[in-house]
Design an enzyme around this catalytic site. Structure first.
Site, PDB file in Angstrom:
ATOM      1  N   ASP A 105       0.848  -1.198   0.000  1.00 31.20           N
ATOM      2  CA  ASP A 105       0.000   0.000   0.000  1.00 31.20           C
ATOM      3  C   ASP A 105       0.881   1.245   0.000  1.00 31.20           C
ATOM      4  O   ASP A 105       2.052   1.199   0.399  1.00 31.20           O
ATOM      5  CB  ASP A 105      -0.884   0.030   1.256  1.00 31.20           C
ATOM      6  CG  ASP A 105      -1.828  -1.158   1.301  1.00 31.20           C
ATOM      7  OD1 ASP A 105      -2.121  -1.721   0.230  1.00 31.20           O
ATOM      8  OD2 ASP A 105      -2.257  -1.519   2.418  1.00 31.20           O
TER       9      ASP A 105
HETATM   10  N1  URA Z   1      -1.083  -6.031   3.798  1.00 25.21           N
HETATM   11  C1  URA Z   1      -1.613  -4.790   3.836  1.00 25.21           C
HETATM   12  O1  URA Z   1      -2.661  -4.570   4.433  1.00 25.21           O
HETATM   13  N2  URA Z   1      -0.955  -3.809   3.211  1.00 25.21           N
HETATM   14  C2  URA Z   1       0.216  -3.977   2.578  1.00 25.21           C
HETATM   15  O2  URA Z   1       0.787  -3.021   2.045  1.00 25.21           O
HETATM   16  C3  URA Z   1       0.757  -5.264   2.540  1.00 25.21           C
HETATM   17  C4  URA Z   1       0.083  -6.292   3.162  1.00 25.21           C
END
Ligand code: URA
Length: 238
Positions: A105
């Site tokens: 993310d």
């Molecule tokens: N899980 C998440 O919620 N976000 C990420 O960036 C990676 C794994």
């Protein structure tokens, strides 16, 4: 591969520039000047430009410490991508298209693997390979000593995420301090770690990926920095 294609890939020239160089007699194939752009180059043949031996670029394999605010994509209209962080000498003349192996993310930091070898990145991301990824998590709600065992068991058994119809695969949760944990998962569902903690009534404030399979984020890399992978690290996903 055609000679003009070979020269273009090896030098970074455009195809028409490569053809021009061939037409001008600057290119030799096995020591003999050739002006045929369409001639085929075999693996064992030597191509030279003005006497300098040309070779096709090798695939690149990198680890990057992703900073907050960047996106795991090759292009994005709104935000800088992890590829934008790489310097020109890495971006110049790749063998394939450099791309991140999987996604974090925008607000997640940590280890991202990048390569122009799509077969290799597929080995990292394919759900069938069940590659383990380890995350360091900062939680909004403190986990009391009494709750630790039950929470670890729930992650081990699999958590039902909102809107889904099958539980997550077993995950290994370690509560390090009341608000800090590490979790190892072997899937890559959308926002998986955040949604797993949401499913047990908590909220992820910070998320950082430390490890993918056998590859650990190099502690010497500051956010935004990258390094080439070692032969052993590359081999881990071959
Ligand atoms: N899980 C998440 O919620 N976000 C990420 O960036 C990676 C794994």
């Amino acid at each position: 591969m055609r000679l003009d294609g070979f020269v273009a890939k090896a030098t970074g020239l455009t195809r028409s520039q490569a053809r021009k160089a061939i037409k001008s007699g600057d290119i030799c194939l096995d020591g003999v000047v050739t002006k045929k752009a369409a001639i085929s180059v075999a693996d064992n043949q030597q191509v030279t430009l003005d006497g300098r031996s040309l070779s096709l670029p090798e695939f690149q394999y990198l680890m990057l410490h992703k900073p907050k605010g960047t996106v795991c994509a090759t292009e994005d209209a709104e935000h800088p991508t992890v590829i934008d962080l790489l310097p020109d000498e890495v971006l110049a003349n790749p063998k394939g298209e450099l791309h991140p192996a999987g996604r974090l993310d925008r607000d997640t930091t940590g280890l991202v693997l990048i390569s122009d070898n799509g077969h290799w990145t597929h080995n990292v991301t394919s759900p069938r390979k069940k590659c383990r990824k380890r995350y360091r998590v900062t939680l909004a709600e403190a986990v009391s000593d009494d709750a630790v065992e039950d929470l670890c068991r729930r992650f081990q058994q699999g958590v039902m995420l909102k809107g889904e119809d099958r539980p997550t695969l077993p995950a290994v949760l370690r509560i390090e301090t009341p608000n800090q944990a590490t979790v190892e998962i072997s899937e890559g569902r959308y926002h998986q770690v955040k949604r797993m903690f949401a499913a047990v009534g908590n909220h992820v404030e910070e998320l950082h990926r430390e490890r993918i399979g056998l590859i650990t984020l190099d502690k010497t890399l500051e956010p935004g920095e990258y390094r080439e992978l070692t032969p052993e690290e590359i081999e881990a996903f071959c």
